[in-house]
Write a protein that holds these residues in place. Structure first.
Motif, PDB file in Angstrom:
ATOM      1  N   ALA A 170       0.864  -1.182   0.000  1.00 41.40           N
ATOM      2  CA  ALA A 170       0.000   0.000   0.000  1.00 41.40           C
ATOM      3  C   ALA A 170       0.897   1.227   0.000  1.00 41.40           C
ATOM      4  O   ALA A 170       2.024   1.174   0.521  1.00 41.40           O
ATOM      5  N   PRO A 171       0.401   2.333  -0.573  1.00 39.12           N
ATOM      6  CA  PRO A 171       1.187   3.574  -0.465  1.00 39.12           C
ATOM      7  C   PRO A 171       1.480   3.847   1.008  1.00 39.12           C
ATOM      8  O   PRO A 171       0.629   3.589   1.862  1.00 39.12           O
ATOM      9  N   PHE A 198      -0.611   2.925   4.583  1.00 36.71           N
ATOM     10  CA  PHE A 198      -0.272   1.582   5.086  1.00 36.71           C
ATOM     11  C   PHE A 198      -0.836   1.420   6.497  1.00 36.71           C
ATOM     12  O   PHE A 198      -0.519   2.198   7.400  1.00 36.71           O
ATOM     13  N   LYS A 199      -1.659   0.402   6.679  1.00 37.91           N
ATOM     14  CA  LYS A 199      -2.344   0.234   7.970  1.00 37.91           C
ATOM     15  C   LYS A 199      -1.378  -0.263   9.045  1.00 37.91           C
ATOM     16  O   LYS A 199      -0.593  -1.181   8.803  1.00 37.91           O
ATOM     17  N   ILE A 200      -1.474   0.313  10.224  1.00 37.27           N
ATOM     18  CA  ILE A 200      -0.602  -0.073  11.330  1.00 37.27           C
ATOM     19  C   ILE A 200      -0.789  -1.558  11.658  1.00 37.27           C
ATOM     20  O   ILE A 200       0.175  -2.270  11.954  1.00 37.27           O
ATOM     21  N   GLU A 201      -2.031  -2.048  11.569  1.00 34.76           N
ATOM     22  CA  GLU A 201      -2.290  -3.478  11.829  1.00 34.76           C
ATOM     23  C   GLU A 201      -1.528  -4.346  10.824  1.00 34.76           C
ATOM     24  O   GLU A 201      -1.017  -5.405  11.176  1.00 34.76           O
ATOM     25  N   GLY A 239       5.852  -1.118  -1.548  1.00 38.45           N
ATOM     26  CA  GLY A 239       6.406  -2.364  -1.007  1.00 38.45           C
ATOM     27  C   GLY A 239       7.407  -2.156   0.111  1.00 38.45           C
ATOM     28  O   GLY A 239       8.109  -3.097   0.501  1.00 38.45           O
ATOM     29  N   SER A 240       7.473  -0.948   0.656  1.00 37.00           N
ATOM     30  CA  SER A 240       8.554  -0.634   1.597  1.00 37.00           C
ATOM     31  C   SER A 240       8.516  -1.497   2.854  1.00 37.00           C
ATOM     32  O   SER A 240       9.566  -1.905   3.359  1.00 37.00           O
ATOM     33  N   VAL A 241       7.330  -1.771   3.361  1.00 34.02           N
ATOM     34  CA  VAL A 241       7.251  -2.519   4.626  1.00 34.02           C
ATOM     35  C   VAL A 241       7.637  -3.987   4.392  1.00 34.02           C
ATOM     36  O   VAL A 241       8.368  -4.579   5.200  1.00 34.02           O
TER      37      VAL A 241
END
Ligand code: NDP
Length: 246
Positions: free
Chosen positions: A98-99, A103-106, A152-154
């Motif tokens: 996600a951008p 990006f969701k913390i969960e 895709g950073s995370v």
């Protein structure tokens, strides 16, 4: 005798995809294999039956890689069933994209829990049973070194963690005769990244070999790293990516 006869392996996340291919490959080479899964008992059962028809010894255990107690039980169950543990393949992993603004913390927490903490938990539990000749093989990703898309950073962060954890662990465990390595696949045709999916054409464009990899190609590298021949390889991150990062 086959090259892994007498060895016992535990492969996390092996009801489907790359993990299932790895479990089959290790069993083909003579190892007894335990696999874990979370939500696909039927798929896990298919892997068990595919190995059993070839005469292999196999066991499926439901264990969320992020759950320390479940992971300890899976390791204990493997040792109880097969008497020892020689090879741990940390394959279970999740993908989310996600951008960064959205990006969701969960999702961040879950990716860290499975892709990073899960590798730590299984490793810490498994090495209690491993001795000289032990093998830890992590499934990282080429995205540790190369993330050519936004969003895709995370995921890249988690696979970068796997690569650096591999190097540190090699130092901890080398004196005990246990090697630790990190396989970094490029695109491999699985439910996570289908060869006919929305991203496939874009991914193939980036590769020197313009096709998806197959699970059995990753499995062949795992079997080699698990074998006695690979005793001098440790702390390595090894790309198997069709030249994605060439
Ligand atoms: P899939 O999504 O196709 O399969 C994932 C497997 O892991 C399933 O068997 C699933 O079990 C299991 N799993 C998921 N979460 C957990 C959990 N919390 N605990 C235990 N098991 C779990 O993925 P792939 O086969 O494509 O990927 C395998 C590994 O390879 C991952 O680490 C991934 O990051 C990495 N990778 C994949 C690439 C690709 O292009 N496919 C490229 C580079 C790296 P269940 O069926 O029960 O849900």
């Amino acid at each position: 005798t086959k090259k892994l006869t007498g060895k016992v392996a535990l492969v996390t996340g092996a009801s489907r995809g790359i993990g299932a291919a790895i479990a089959k490959g290790l069993a083909d080479d003579g190892a007894s294999v335990a696999i874990t899964y979370t939500s696909s008992p039927q798929k896990a059962d298919e892997v068990v039956r595919a190995i059993e028809v070839t005469g292999g010894k196999v066991l499926a255990i439901r264990a969320d890689s992020a759950d320390a107690e479940a992971v300890n039980k899976a390791v204990a169950g493997t040792v109880k069933a097969f008497g020892r543990l020689d090879i741990l393949v940390n394959n279970a992993g999740l993908f989310a994209m996600a951008p960064i603004d959205e990006f969701k913390i969960e999702d961040f927490d879950r990716l860290i829990a499975v892709n990073v903490k899960g590798v730590f938990l299984a490793t810490q539990s498994a090495i209690r049973h491993m001795g000289e000749g032990g093998r830890i093989i992590n499934i990282g990703s080429v995205n540790s070194d190369s993330m050519p898309f936004a969003g895709g950073s995370v995921y890249a962060l988690t696979k970068g963690a796997v690569a650096s954890f591999t190097r540190g662990l090699a130092r901890d465990l080398g004196p005990r005769g246990i090697t630790v390595n990190n396989i970094q696949p490029g695109p491999v045709d699985t439910d996570m990244n289908p060869a006919d999916g929305a991203f496939a054409a874009q991914l193939k464009d980036l590769m020197a070999i313009k096709r998806y990899g197959h699970g059995n190609e990753i499995a062949a590298l795992v079997s080699f790293l698990a074998s006695p021949e690979a005793a001098f390889i440790t702390g390595a991150s090894i790309k198997i990516d069709g030249g994605f990062d060439a």
